[in-house]
Design an enzyme around this catalytic site. Structure first.
Site, PDB file in Angstrom:
ATOM      1  N   ASN A  44       0.828  -1.200   0.000  1.00  0.00           N
ATOM      2  CA  ASN A  44       0.000   0.000   0.000  1.00  0.00           C
ATOM      3  C   ASN A  44       0.864   1.251   0.000  1.00  0.00           C
ATOM      4  O   ASN A  44       1.578   1.522   0.953  1.00  0.00           O
ATOM      5  CB  ASN A  44      -0.894  -0.029   1.248  1.00  0.00           C
ATOM      6  CG  ASN A  44      -1.591   1.296   1.524  1.00  0.00           C
ATOM      7  OD1 ASN A  44      -1.631   2.172   0.677  1.00  0.00           O
ATOM      8  ND2 ASN A  44      -2.135   1.422   2.714  1.00  0.00           N
ATOM      9  N   CYS A  45       0.764   2.022  -1.069  1.00  0.00           N
ATOM     10  CA  CYS A  45       1.561   3.250  -1.161  1.00  0.00           C
ATOM     11  C   CYS A  45       1.290   4.183   0.015  1.00  0.00           C
ATOM     12  O   CYS A  45       2.176   4.867   0.484  1.00  0.00           O
ATOM     13  CB  CYS A  45       1.234   3.964  -2.462  1.00  0.00           C
ATOM     14  SG  CYS A  45       2.004   5.561  -2.602  1.00  0.00           S
TER      15      CYS A  45
END
Length: 245
Positions: A140-141
Site C-alpha cells: 500500500n503506497c
C-alpha cells in the site's frame, strides 16, 4: 521582465485509469521529443481504481474482484514506479517537465514545492515523509511514507507521488486524498488504523486547483496556456490506452 516559460494546462478531466495513464505517458513522450511544452494537469478516476506501480507484480488476489457502489474497481498499471494507490475521493496532479538539475529526490522536491506552498495557503502544513523499514513489504503506497510523500504533522499522508524519468524529461504524478472512503481503504489494504484527515468542507476541488495553479506558476516561474486535448491528440492517446493484462 524576463519572458516566462509557457506551460500547457489541460483542464480537469474525469476518465478511466487506463486513459489517464495513457495521457500522462503521451505527454511525457511528446515533451521528450521536443514537440510539446511542459504541462500540468489535474484529474480524477472514474471508475474508482487501484493503480499499480510499473514494477509491482505482486498484489492481493482479492483486488481483482473489488467493487465500490456497485461498480467494479479498476486495476491499472502506471508508467511510474512505487506501490499501489487507491484512487477514490482523490485528486491527481501530473507535471511533465525537463531541465531539472539534481538527483531523483531533489527533482521530487522541486516539483513538490508548489504542493507544499499551495496546501499551506489552504491551511494544511505538509512535510516530507521518511522511508521506514516497512516500505519494501507494504503493497500500500499510503501505508508507509517515503521522501517522496507529503504528510501532515500528525503523520497523515495527504499526497503520494511517483516519478518516471526519460532522458532529461520527467513525469511526476501524485494522488491527493481528499475524501477517502474509510471502509473501502480497509477492504483494499486491510488497515483498520486508517486515519482520515478532515479536509475543511469549504475546500472544493476547484478551490484547491485554483490555489495550486497560483503556487505552481510561482514555483516553476511560468505562466499557463489553457488547452484541452484536441481531437487528433485524443486519437493518438487512445492508441496508447490498450488495457493492461
Amino acid at each position: 521582465m524576463h519572458n516566462k516559460q509557457i506551460w500547457r494546462l489541460i483542464p480537469l478531466l474525469e476518465a478511466s485509469g487506463n486513459m489517464q495513464m495513457a495521457i500522462d505517458h503521451w505527454l511525457l513522450e511528446k515533451h521528450l521529443s521536443g514537440q510539446h511544452p511542459p504541462s500540468l494537469r489535474f484529474y480524477t478516476w472514474s471508475p474508482v481504481a487501484i493503480s499499480l506501480g510499473y514494477h509491482q507484480h505482486k498484489y492481493p488476489q482479492h483486488w481483482q474482484n473489488l467493487t465500490w457502489q456497485g461498480q467494479k474497481v479498476d486495476l491499472v498499471r502506471r508508467p511510474t514506479g512505487g506501490r499501489a494507490v487507491l484512487h477514490q475521493g482523490d485528486l491527481t496532479y501530473a507535471v511533465v517537465t525537463s531541465g531539472l538539475s539534481g538527483n531523483r529526490i531533489e527533482a521530487y522536491q522541486k516539483i513538490c514545492e508548489f504542493l507544499i506552498q499551495g496546501w499551506r495557503q489552504l491551511g494544511i502544513d505538509l512535510h516530507y515523509g521518511s522511508a521506514g523499514r516497512g516500505y519494501i513489504h507494504n503493497p500500500n503506497c499510503f501505508g508507509t511514507t517515503t521522501g517522496a510523500d507529503l504528510i501532515t504533522k500528525d503523520g497523515y499522508k495527504l499526497i503520494g507521488s511517483a516519478q518516471l524519468r526519460r532522458g532529461k524529461a520527467i513525469l511526476q504524478h501524485g494522488s491527493m486524498r481528499l475524501q477517502p472512503d474509510v471502509e473501502l481503504f480497509a477492504e483494499v489494504f486491510g488497515s483498520e488504523s486508517f486515519s482520515c484527515l478532515q479536509i475543511p468542507q469549504n475546500l472544493s476541488m476547484e478551490k484547491i486547483i485554483a490555489v495550486l495553479l497560483t503556487t505552481a506558476s510561482d514555483c516553476f516561474d511560468m505562466q499557463f496556456s489553457v488547452q484541452p486535448l484536441s481531437e487528433d491528440e485524443w486519437q493518438a492517446i487512445l492508441a496508447l490506452s490498450q488495457p493492461t493484462e
